[in-house]
Design a protein around this motif. Structure first.
Motif, PDB file in Angstrom:
ATOM      1  N   GLY A 253       0.811  -1.218   0.000  1.00 57.93           N
ATOM      2  CA  GLY A 253       0.000   0.000   0.000  1.00 57.93           C
ATOM      3  C   GLY A 253       0.839   1.260   0.000  1.00 57.93           C
ATOM      4  N   SER A 254       1.959   1.243   0.726  1.00 52.11           N
ATOM      5  CA  SER A 254       2.842   2.402   0.766  1.00 52.11           C
ATOM      6  C   SER A 254       3.483   2.648  -0.593  1.00 52.11           C
ATOM      7  CB  SER A 254       3.935   2.196   1.831  1.00 52.11           C
ATOM      8  OG  SER A 254       3.381   2.113   3.131  1.00 52.11           O
ATOM      9  N   CYS A 255       4.011   1.589  -1.207  1.00 50.31           N
ATOM     10  CA  CYS A 255       4.627   1.732  -2.538  1.00 50.31           C
ATOM     11  C   CYS A 255       3.608   2.199  -3.561  1.00 50.31           C
ATOM     12  CB  CYS A 255       5.237   0.400  -2.980  1.00 50.31           C
ATOM     13  SG  CYS A 255       6.622  -0.160  -1.969  1.00 50.31           S
ATOM     14  N   ARG A 256       2.395   1.679  -3.438  1.00 53.31           N
ATOM     15  CA  ARG A 256       1.325   2.064  -4.364  1.00 53.31           C
ATOM     16  C   ARG A 256       0.964   3.540  -4.178  1.00 53.31           C
ATOM     17  NH1 ARG A 256      -2.671  -1.713  -2.972  1.00 53.31           N
ATOM     18  NH2 ARG A 256      -1.970  -3.172  -4.597  1.00 53.31           N
ATOM     19  N   LYS A 257       0.834   3.970  -2.939  1.00 51.39           N
ATOM     20  CA  LYS A 257       0.450   5.363  -2.654  1.00 51.39           C
ATOM     21  C   LYS A 257       1.534   6.339  -3.119  1.00 51.39           C
ATOM     22  CE  LYS A 257      -2.501   8.234  -0.670  1.00 51.39           C
ATOM     23  NZ  LYS A 257      -2.750   8.181   0.784  1.00 51.39           N
ATOM     24  N   LEU A 258       2.793   5.927  -3.046  1.00 55.11           N
ATOM     25  CA  LEU A 258       3.896   6.791  -3.460  1.00 55.11           C
ATOM     26  C   LEU A 258       4.171   6.715  -4.961  1.00 55.11           C
ATOM     27  CD1 LEU A 258       6.362   6.076  -0.513  1.00 55.11           C
ATOM     28  CD2 LEU A 258       4.996   8.131  -0.876  1.00 55.11           C
TER      29      LEU A 258
ATOM     30  N   THR B 169       2.494 -13.043  -5.183  1.00 50.15           N
ATOM     31  CA  THR B 169       1.852 -14.144  -5.904  1.00 50.15           C
ATOM     32  C   THR B 169       1.860 -15.432  -5.081  1.00 50.15           C
ATOM     33  OG1 THR B 169       3.918 -14.774  -7.029  1.00 50.15           O
ATOM     34  CG2 THR B 169       2.479 -13.193  -8.146  1.00 50.15           C
ATOM     35  N   LYS B 170       2.849 -15.579  -4.208  1.00 46.68           N
ATOM     36  CA  LYS B 170       2.950 -16.790  -3.393  1.00 46.68           C
ATOM     37  C   LYS B 170       1.951 -16.793  -2.243  1.00 46.68           C
ATOM     38  CE  LYS B 170       7.791 -17.781  -4.452  1.00 46.68           C
ATOM     39  NZ  LYS B 170       7.524 -19.125  -5.017  1.00 46.68           N
ATOM     40  N   VAL B 171       1.552 -15.617  -1.786  1.00 46.42           N
ATOM     41  CA  VAL B 171       0.618 -15.545  -0.654  1.00 46.42           C
ATOM     42  C   VAL B 171      -0.705 -14.933  -1.076  1.00 46.42           C
ATOM     43  CG1 VAL B 171       2.518 -15.375   0.986  1.00 46.42           C
ATOM     44  CG2 VAL B 171       1.496 -13.286   0.109  1.00 46.42           C
ATOM     45  N   ASN B 172      -0.919 -14.775  -2.379  1.00 40.93           N
ATOM     46  CA  ASN B 172      -2.099 -14.080  -2.888  1.00 40.93           C
ATOM     47  C   ASN B 172      -3.392 -14.728  -2.417  1.00 40.93           C
ATOM     48  OD1 ASN B 172      -3.206 -11.953  -4.674  1.00 40.93           O
ATOM     49  ND2 ASN B 172      -3.975 -13.690  -5.849  1.00 40.93           N
ATOM     50  N   SER B 173      -3.411 -16.056  -2.329  1.00 36.86           N
ATOM     51  CA  SER B 173      -4.639 -16.750  -1.939  1.00 36.86           C
ATOM     52  C   SER B 173      -5.029 -16.470  -0.497  1.00 36.86           C
ATOM     53  CB  SER B 173      -4.467 -18.262  -2.136  1.00 36.86           C
ATOM     54  OG  SER B 173      -3.400 -18.749  -1.330  1.00 36.86           O
ATOM     55  N   LEU B 174      -4.098 -15.981   0.308  1.00 37.36           N
ATOM     56  CA  LEU B 174      -4.385 -15.706   1.716  1.00 37.36           C
ATOM     57  C   LEU B 174      -4.934 -14.303   1.924  1.00 37.36           C
ATOM     58  CD1 LEU B 174      -1.158 -17.279   3.271  1.00 37.36           C
ATOM     59  CD2 LEU B 174      -3.385 -18.354   2.886  1.00 37.36           C
ATOM     60  N   ALA B 175      -4.777 -13.433   0.917  1.00 33.78           N
ATOM     61  CA  ALA B 175      -5.255 -12.052   1.031  1.00 33.78           C
ATOM     62  C   ALA B 175      -6.627 -11.946   0.374  1.00 33.78           C
ATOM     63  CB  ALA B 175      -4.266 -11.098   0.376  1.00 33.78           C
ATOM     64  N   THR B 176      -7.663 -12.128   1.145  1.00 33.44           N
ATOM     65  CA  THR B 176      -9.017 -12.172   0.601  1.00 33.44           C
ATOM     66  C   THR B 176      -9.536 -10.812   0.153  1.00 33.44           C
ATOM     67  OG1 THR B 176      -9.895 -11.940   2.857  1.00 33.44           O
ATOM     68  CG2 THR B 176      -9.609 -14.177   2.000  1.00 33.44           C
ATOM     69  N   ASP B 177      -8.861  -9.722   0.550  1.00 35.44           N
ATOM     70  CA  ASP B 177      -9.349  -8.389   0.202  1.00 35.44           C
ATOM     71  C   ASP B 177      -8.733  -7.845  -1.082  1.00 35.44           C
ATOM     72  OD1 ASP B 177      -6.804  -8.059   1.106  1.00 35.44           O
ATOM     73  OD2 ASP B 177      -7.292  -6.576   2.646  1.00 35.44           O
ATOM     74  N   ASN B 178      -7.959  -8.668  -1.804  1.00 34.43           N
ATOM     75  CA  ASN B 178      -7.411  -8.275  -3.104  1.00 34.43           C
ATOM     76  C   ASN B 178      -6.497  -7.049  -3.007  1.00 34.43           C
ATOM     77  OD1 ASN B 178      -7.299  -8.964  -5.867  1.00 34.43           O
ATOM     78  ND2 ASN B 178      -8.641  -7.261  -6.398  1.00 34.43           N
ATOM     79  N   SER B 179      -5.798  -6.893  -1.893  1.00 31.69           N
ATOM     80  CA  SER B 179      -4.997  -5.687  -1.661  1.00 31.69           C
ATOM     81  C   SER B 179      -3.528  -5.851  -2.025  1.00 31.69           C
ATOM     82  CB  SER B 179      -5.099  -5.273  -0.187  1.00 31.69           C
ATOM     83  OG  SER B 179      -4.591  -6.299   0.653  1.00 31.69           O
ATOM     84  N   LEU B 180      -3.090  -7.061  -2.379  1.00 29.62           N
ATOM     85  CA  LEU B 180      -1.691  -7.257  -2.710  1.00 29.62           C
ATOM     86  C   LEU B 180      -1.400  -6.807  -4.138  1.00 29.62           C
ATOM     87  CD1 LEU B 180      -0.913 -10.661  -0.947  1.00 29.62           C
ATOM     88  CD2 LEU B 180      -0.458  -8.332  -0.164  1.00 29.62           C
TER      89      LEU B 180
ATOM     90  N   ALA C 255      -0.049  -7.732 -11.387  1.00 30.29           N
ATOM     91  CA  ALA C 255       0.826  -7.521 -12.540  1.00 30.29           C
ATOM     92  C   ALA C 255       0.444  -6.272 -13.321  1.00 30.29           C
ATOM     93  CB  ALA C 255       0.790  -8.747 -13.447  1.00 30.29           C
ATOM     94  N   ARG C 256      -0.828  -5.937 -13.344  1.00 32.31           N
ATOM     95  CA  ARG C 256      -1.265  -4.762 -14.098  1.00 32.31           C
ATOM     96  C   ARG C 256      -0.698  -3.458 -13.526  1.00 32.31           C
ATOM     97  NH1 ARG C 256      -5.911  -6.428 -11.317  1.00 32.31           N
ATOM     98  NH2 ARG C 256      -6.558  -5.027  -9.648  1.00 32.31           N
ATOM     99  N   GLU C 257      -0.210  -3.522 -12.285  1.00 28.59           N
ATOM    100  CA  GLU C 257       0.357  -2.320 -11.657  1.00 28.59           C
ATOM    101  C   GLU C 257       1.842  -2.139 -11.963  1.00 28.59           C
ATOM    102  OE1 GLU C 257      -1.340  -1.520  -7.507  1.00 28.59           O
ATOM    103  OE2 GLU C 257      -1.500  -3.701  -7.670  1.00 28.59           O
ATOM    104  N   LEU C 258       2.482  -3.121 -12.557  1.00 29.30           N
ATOM    105  CA  LEU C 258       3.920  -3.060 -12.830  1.00 29.30           C
ATOM    106  C   LEU C 258       4.159  -2.263 -14.109  1.00 29.30           C
ATOM    107  CD1 LEU C 258       4.823  -6.758 -11.971  1.00 29.30           C
ATOM    108  CD2 LEU C 258       4.788  -4.761 -10.458  1.00 29.30           C
TER     109      LEU C 258
ATOM    110  N   PHE D  11       1.361 -14.084 -15.713  1.00 30.77           N
ATOM    111  CA  PHE D  11       1.499 -13.560 -14.368  1.00 30.77           C
ATOM    112  C   PHE D  11       0.182 -13.711 -13.621  1.00 30.77           C
ATOM    113  CE2 PHE D  11       5.112 -10.383 -15.408  1.00 30.77           C
ATOM    114  CZ  PHE D  11       5.993 -11.451 -15.461  1.00 30.77           C
ATOM    115  N   VAL D  12       0.317 -14.058 -12.365  1.00 24.74           N
ATOM    116  CA  VAL D  12      -0.866 -14.226 -11.519  1.00 24.74           C
ATOM    117  C   VAL D  12      -1.408 -12.864 -11.134  1.00 24.74           C
ATOM    118  CG1 VAL D  12      -1.723 -15.178  -9.364  1.00 24.74           C
ATOM    119  CG2 VAL D  12       0.037 -16.398 -10.656  1.00 24.74           C
ATOM    120  N   GLY D  13      -2.707 -12.767 -11.043  1.00 21.75           N
ATOM    121  CA  GLY D  13      -3.320 -11.556 -10.526  1.00 21.75           C
ATOM    122  C   GLY D  13      -3.263 -10.399 -11.483  1.00 21.75           C
ATOM    123  N   SER D  14      -3.144 -10.633 -12.783  1.00 19.42           N
ATOM    124  CA  SER D  14      -3.049  -9.541 -13.744  1.00 19.42           C
ATOM    125  C   SER D  14      -4.376  -8.820 -13.912  1.00 19.42           C
ATOM    126  CB  SER D  14      -2.596 -10.091 -15.097  1.00 19.42           C
ATOM    127  OG  SER D  14      -3.495 -11.080 -15.548  1.00 19.42           O
TER     128      SER D  14
END
Length: 390
Positions: free
Chosen positions: A277-282, A322-333, A336-339, A387-390
């Motif tokens: 979230g910090s990297c995204r906000k900056l 991508t390795k822990v994506n399934s554990l983050a149910t709020d889709n906040s991680l 790929a579309r953000e890269l 890529f996962v989560g694109s």
């Protein structure tokens, strides 16, 4: 604008009876006489840091007294209500008030082993964190060499799998202390030596406390004033990423698997979300923002290393997500579309060990501050590359 000024506790030199410490979060008028009370308020109310876990059944609680009652009623474990005469090893190492009990509330919250054994000074642990001037008969060069030993191991064992810290420009005498501690802890843990791994756990605990205590200095995820023109604490963010990775490594029960599994605690997942979230906000995943931080007069090699390190850090952060994506149910991680930047380039230059090797590979590497290379952005090829989560 410096991130350290995002949410400071403003101190007024008033009479002791006045409420001198004011909450700086927008819309909150809370005031306190003591700075510790303000910090507790900010952590629990605004940063949502307070999580207490029962070591017996895994239930999570927001308050330590609620957890204590749960332990007493459900598990028939009676904990002392007064402050312990002796702090447990974890609280002692982190200089945290220990309320006693086995496990103590703080160790339950942090989900670490609680022990009241003698606080022995491990040969590669606590001594490496002390200032050389405080250790009789041991010189600064001794501590420098000890740090170099574990940093070297970090680069030899861990770095080939996760190459987002630039080795060629890394100087153990000048680097960010948080990053140094994270790298040393990984170097110790990957050695597989029981004494070194015990020291790595202790160093991990110290860094964990430091990162959470200094959260207002680096967490821009919910700071209204944070934007792409703010300073980017890259070294601190690298340290946080390494810290989360080490937490996953330590859960492997002795086996060192640098490919990582998907086991991550709730608190570490929250830390990872705050980092993303910090990297995204900056705006750190946006290539034009990367270019905007430099001028034409800047040394080309400096510009290349700085931007390349940021790209490789972002890719490593995405890889972990991508390795822990399934554990983050709020889709906040991270997705790929953000890269929105070109992929890392010129591996020989990135891994160059000497001046000759560096100069040979630098000849063909230039960065134009006016060309955003949008056609080459990683986000454009997310679907093609799978890529996962694109």
């Amino acid at each position: 604008m410096d991130l350290t000024g995002l949410a400071p506790a403003e101190v007024e030199y008033l009479h002791p009876t006045h409420y001198a410490f004011r909450c700086q979060f927008p819309g909150c008028n809370a005031r306190y006489r003591r700075k510790a009370h303000l910090s507790r308020h900010e952590r629990s109310t605004h940063l949502k840091q307070r999580h207490f876990f029962c070591s017996s059944c895994g239930h999570e609680f927001q308050r330590s007294d609620t957890l204590r009652r749960h332990i007493q009623r459900q598990h028939k474990i009676i904990e002392p209500l007064n402050r312990a005469r002796q702090a447990c090893a974890g609280c002692h190492a982190g200089k945290i008030r220990c309320e006693g009990g086995i496990p103590c509330g703080e160790c339950v919250r942090r989900r670490i082993r609680c022990s009241f054994q003698e606080h022995a000074c491990l040969s590669e642990g606590r001594s490496s964190m002390r200032s050389p001037s405080l250790n009789t008969g041991e010189s600064q060069s001794y501590y420098l060499e000890k740090r170099k030993r574990w940093i070297t191991r970090y680069f030899e064992i861990f770095h080939p799998r996760w190459p987002f810290v630039h080795r060629g420009s890394f100087d153990v005498r000048q680097e960010n202390p948080l990053l140094l501690q994270a790298m040393m802890a990984i170097g110790m843990w990957t050695s597989g030596e029981p004494p070194a791994q015990s020291a790595a756990e202790e160093l991990y605990d110290k860094l964990d406390c430091a990162l959470r205590d200094q959260r207002q200095n680096w967490d821009a995820s919910e700071a209204a004033e944070a934007c792409s023109s703010c300073s980017w604490p890259i070294a601190t963010y690298q340290a946080i990423l390494l810290h989360v990775i080490l937490s996953i490594l330590m859960k492997a029960e002795g086996a060192v698997n640098l490919d990582l599994g998907i086991s991550i605690s709730t608190t570490d997942l929250a830390l990872l979300k705050s980092l993303v979230g910090s990297c995204r906000k900056l705006g750190m995943f946006f290539y034009p923002n990367m270019l905007a931080r430099y001028k034409e007069a800047d040394l080309p090699s400096f510009v290349w290393v700085s931007i390349e390190e940021l790209k490789r850090f972002s890719m490593a952060l995405y890889r972990l997500c991508t390795k822990v994506n399934s554990l983050a149910t709020d889709n906040s991680l991270l997705h790929a579309r953000e890269l929105q930047f070109p992929p890392p380039s010129n591996d020989p230059l990135w891994h160059a060990a000497g001046r000759d090797e560096w100069e040979d590979n630098l000849k063909d590497e230039t960065i134009s501050l006016k060309d955003n290379l949008q056609a080459k952005w990683v986000s454009n090829f997310a679907d093609v590359l799978g890529f996962v989560g694109s």
